[in-house]
Design a protein around this motif. Sequence first.
Motif, PDB file in Angstrom:
ATOM      1  N   GLY A 158       0.186   4.646  -5.771  1.00 54.34           N
ATOM      2  CA  GLY A 158      -0.538   5.405  -4.775  1.00 54.34           C
ATOM      3  C   GLY A 158      -1.649   6.206  -5.427  1.00 54.34           C
ATOM      4  N   GLN A 159      -2.440   6.890  -4.591  1.00 63.03           N
ATOM      5  CA  GLN A 159      -3.533   7.707  -5.106  1.00 63.03           C
ATOM      6  C   GLN A 159      -3.054   9.067  -5.575  1.00 63.03           C
ATOM      7  OE1 GLN A 159      -6.867   6.779  -5.495  1.00 63.03           O
ATOM      8  NE2 GLN A 159      -5.883   4.783  -5.165  1.00 63.03           N
TER       9      GLN A 159
ATOM     10  N   CYS B 171       6.325   9.762   0.134  1.00 59.18           N
ATOM     11  CA  CYS B 171       5.653   8.557  -0.334  1.00 59.18           C
ATOM     12  C   CYS B 171       6.066   7.426   0.585  1.00 59.18           C
ATOM     13  CB  CYS B 171       6.050   8.280  -1.776  1.00 59.18           C
ATOM     14  SG  CYS B 171       5.622   6.634  -2.368  1.00 59.18           S
TER      15      CYS B 171
ATOM     16  N   VAL C 167       1.149   5.447  -0.025  1.00 60.14           N
ATOM     17  CA  VAL C 167       0.438   6.672   0.327  1.00 60.14           C
ATOM     18  C   VAL C 167       1.364   7.867   0.123  1.00 60.14           C
ATOM     19  CG1 VAL C 167      -0.751   7.951   2.136  1.00 60.14           C
ATOM     20  CG2 VAL C 167      -0.995   5.465   2.018  1.00 60.14           C
TER      21      VAL C 167
ATOM     22  N   SER D  56       1.922  12.171   0.163  1.00 61.84           N
ATOM     23  CA  SER D  56       1.479  13.388   0.856  1.00 61.84           C
ATOM     24  C   SER D  56       2.441  14.520   0.550  1.00 61.84           C
ATOM     25  CB  SER D  56       1.391  13.156   2.373  1.00 61.84           C
ATOM     26  OG  SER D  56       2.675  12.869   2.902  1.00 61.84           O
TER      27      SER D  56
ATOM     28  N   ARG E 143       0.852  -1.183   0.000  1.00 56.51           N
ATOM     29  CA  ARG E 143       0.000   0.000   0.000  1.00 56.51           C
ATOM     30  C   ARG E 143       0.890   1.235   0.000  1.00 56.51           C
ATOM     31  NH1 ARG E 143      -2.677   3.071   4.159  1.00 56.51           N
ATOM     32  NH2 ARG E 143      -1.662   1.742   5.735  1.00 56.51           N
TER      33      ARG E 143
END
Length: 127
Positions: free
Chosen positions: A118-119, A21, A4, A6, A2
């Motif tokens: 990631g998103q 990341c 993520v 930011s 996973r």
Amino acid sequence: VRIVESGGGLVQPGGSLRLSCTAYESQFHSIGWYRQTSAKDHEGVSCINTWDGNTWTTESGKGRFTISTGNDKITVYLQMDNLTPNDTGLYYCATPRFGITPPQALCAMSGDALGSWGQGTQVTVSS
């Protein structure tokens, strides 16, 4: 794995941002930062191999972008300085689907050649 991201946000031209990341549940050996902009659907920005420290950065980012990894071995950073409106876009991390990949080759990958994504985090450069 996973992933993520930011650290994105709104910044004026000439400003800086530091993107993060984090790859949860697994360490990575090769990872890259990519972006989607109004000009390109997918572009490799900067990539790194953690085992030898080799990096590659797109021509437009050289001298302005610096990729690095954290001591925890699961976080990668992208320090972006002297940002321009052309840098506006969605920035995201991805790892190769198989094995360790040289940074320049990793940054050239897209689609099924990449494994975990990631998103993304939005970067907007505007006055």
